[in-house]
Scaffold this motif. Structure first.
Motif: not given
Length: 249
Positions: A40-50
């Motif tokens: 559950v990191n930035y690669f797979f989640c991005g840095d914000r919901p969009e």
């Protein structure tokens, strides 16, 4: 009968086969579980919901908007596990700056070379676990290079050290790293529970069908409410966790 997320993807024949073959029996929780949070990191989640089609412009592996409701679920699970002293183990990726050790990952995606530039582009390391569920000092972080949390890592030895007999698995992607970790856990004779609303994927069809397949053959796929009830009743103080002394995260 309770509707499952995968029911809309199965034919009537599929449902009859599963029922007649005895697949999907409920195995139950183990006595000494660890909560495992997969990638559950930035690669797979991005840095914000969009929306995902916007997210993958900047983070090619992002699961977009589907990541963030699951992150809220995972946070509740982490808080509950920590309150009872149940081990919380994270996995995330690791790679050399030149991406040499990415190996076969580089052969299957035309945008793989972008991963090397993510830190410069966003000023964020894509392998960083999102701050909403950041590891605490006593938590364990396992770095990996391939889908399974077990492959080429000390995860198995850590579970032995903790005396775990079971895993509660959350994270991403359901069809990739979650499934690979669940398969290896099953192969090593751990009881496995997969948290249905605590997992996510960039493909909604792959998410549903892989939950179905894991539930049929490798794990119990259960809603977070079931898992939270189990953790609420779990006796505290069963594990000798890392002290966290000297750790900075």
């Amino acid at each position: 009968m309770t509707q499952r997320i995968w029911d809309g993807f199965l034919t009537d024949r599929d449902k009859q086969v599963f029922a007649a073959s005895g697949y999907g029996a409920l195995q139950g929780f183990g006595k000494r579980p660890a909560l495992v949070v997969i990638d559950v990191n930035y690669f797979f989640c991005g840095d914000r919901p969009e929306p995902i089609l916007d997210a993958i412009k900047r983070w090619r592996n992002s699961c977009g908007e589907d990541a963030w409701p699951a992150i809220k679920v995972i946070k509740r699970l982490i808080d509950s596990a920590r309150a009872k002293g149940v081990p919380v183990i994270y996995t995330t990726g690791t790679s050399r700056p030149d991406l040499w050790n990415r190996g076969s990952w580089l052969w299957i995606n035309s945008r793989s070379s972008e991963d090397a530039a993510v830190r410069q582009t966003h000023n964020l390391d894509g392998n960083t676990i999102v701050p909403d569920i950041a590891p605490a000092a006593q938590d364990i972080v396992v770095q990996k290079e391939k889908p399974s949390g077990f492959f080429g890592t000390p995860l198995q030895s850590y579970l032995v050290l903790l005396g775990c007999d079971s895993l509660i698995v959350t994270g991403t992607t359901t069809s990739g790293c979650v499934r690979a970790t669940v398969l290896d856990a099953f192969s090593n004779n751990y009881r496995v529970t997969v948290v249905e609303d605590g997992c996510f994927d960039r493909s909604q069809a792959s998410h549903a069908i892989n939950l179905c397949d894991m539930n049929a053959k490798m794990a119990d796929v259960r809603p977070s409410s079931d898992v939270l009830d189990f953790l609420e009743q779990y006796p505290a103080g069963q594990f000798k966790l890392p002290s966290g002394k000297g750790m900075t995260r």
